[in-house]
Design an enzyme around this catalytic site. Structure first.
Site, PDB file in Angstrom:
ATOM      1  N   SER A  48      37.750  31.120  44.181  1.00  0.00           N
ATOM      2  CA  SER A  48      36.551  30.778  44.944  1.00  0.00           C
ATOM      3  C   SER A  48      36.821  29.592  45.866  1.00  0.00           C
ATOM      4  O   SER A  48      37.696  29.665  46.717  1.00  0.00           O
ATOM      5  CB  SER A  48      35.386  30.520  43.988  1.00  0.00           C
ATOM      6  OG  SER A  48      34.157  30.571  44.657  1.00  0.00           O
ATOM      7  N   ASP A 174      33.784  37.236  44.099  1.00  0.00           N
ATOM      8  CA  ASP A 174      34.366  36.002  43.580  1.00  0.00           C
ATOM      9  C   ASP A 174      35.211  36.223  42.323  1.00  0.00           C
ATOM     10  O   ASP A 174      34.772  36.868  41.370  1.00  0.00           O
ATOM     11  CB  ASP A 174      33.212  35.044  43.258  1.00  0.00           C
ATOM     12  CG  ASP A 174      33.670  33.639  42.938  1.00  0.00           C
ATOM     13  OD1 ASP A 174      34.364  33.467  41.915  1.00  0.00           O
ATOM     14  OD2 ASP A 174      33.335  32.725  43.692  1.00  0.00           O
TER      15      ASP A 174
END
Length: 313
Positions: A48, A174
């Protein structure tokens, strides 16, 4: 700070705008060592927001330039609009375009394979969750299936938090959706079994993006309805998984010079809150001092318990 060993790698957690903590800490480390991050770390792993910083290291950005990315474009990446006003009636809060544009400006959009064929070669591990195949993907520049991926696509795939950003290529979200919001174990594995670095000659630095304080008072959960459990359960899963990765590295890669750094937040900070930037900078300076003084996270102190007759087993 103890000197780093011959080989040095870094792993950086997810956390949205809280990546500022890591960029500011890296600025202090660069100042102390007198060289940029890309000369310190030959392997960078990230999930991320950690994928943004790891990609920036591979692209030879200074920590000051990475920090500038977060501070200058934070509000444009997380713009308030009808999507945020009417969420969850909208499918996601923020479009990809502002983040993608910032990545192209700061990091560039070279194919991943270029980093592996560079001299010296740079290894990179970015995580993304594949909704179609229901598995975490480990995006690396030396893998045939990823070497032609543009850098921006790889970073977007790793950082598209569900409900915050749209899905990438119809399938990727993510990497923290799986067990790898903290990618330190992935970095240790890459060190030992892919790069074949000698663990006794290797330092692995792991950076967190802040540990949230407890939000509940004693007895408050007694009155919970089903929907009240969503936040506490997700928080428990994420923090437990982060600390579990630290324990795995310590258990299976004992010869590594492994250093995990984390700061305790005094208040919860949302991943999309640019107004918290001044506080995050202060936390980053705190983490930088921790690195320079080898003041590692308390998760490093956890030892695996064994029964008295474990040797007989």
């Amino acid at each position: 700070m103890k000197p780093f060993r011959k080989h040095v790698a870094i792993a950086i957690d997810g956390g949205g705008i809280k990546g500022i903590i890591c960029t500011r800490a890296l600025m202090l480390l660069e100042d102390a060592l007198g060289k940029p991050a890309h000369e310190i770390f030959r392997l960078s792993a990230g999930t991320s927001t950690g994928s943004i910083i790891s990609a920036a290291i591979a692209a030879k950005l200074s920590a000051a330039r990475m920090h500038e990315l977060y501070v200058n474009v934070g509000e444009s990446i997380f713009p308030r609009s009808w999507r945020t006003t009417f969420f969850p009636l909208s499918r996601y809060r923020y479009p990809h375009e502002p983040l993608a544009s910032a990545l192209r400006e700061y990091i560039g959009d070279r194919p991943l394979g270029d980093f592996w064929t560079a001299e010296p070669p740079t290894d990179l591990v970015l995580t993304a969750f594949d909704l179609v195949e229901n598995r975490t993907r480990f995006i690396k520049p030396w893998k045939e299936e990823y070497k032609s991926w543009p850098m921006v696509q790889a970073v977007l795939a790793s950082s598209s938090v569900p409900t915050y950003f749209p899905v990438v290529a119809g399938r990727y979200v993510d990497g923290g959706v799986g067990s790898y919001a903290n990618p330190c174990y992935l970095a240790a594995y890459e060190i030992r079994y892919v790069l074949n670095w000698d663990p006794t000659e290797t330092t692995l630095i792991s950076l967190g993006t802040g540990r949230d304080p407890g939000k509940l008072k004693e007895g408050e959960a007694d009155a919970f309805y089903a929907w009240n459990w969503i936040g506490p359960v997700l928080g428990a899963f994420l923090h437990s998984a982060d600390d579990q990765q630290v324990s795995l590295v310590k258990t299976f890669f004992e010869q590594l010079d492994f250093r995990r750094f984390q700061v305790d937040l005094q208040q919860s900070i949302e991943m999309d809150d640019p107004k918290s930037i001044p506080a995050l900078v202060a936390y980053g300076e705190e983490m930088g001092r921790m690195i320079l003084n080898d003041f590692t996270d308390r998760a490093m102190l956890v030892q695996a318990a064994q029964p008295p007759d474990a040797k007989r087993l």
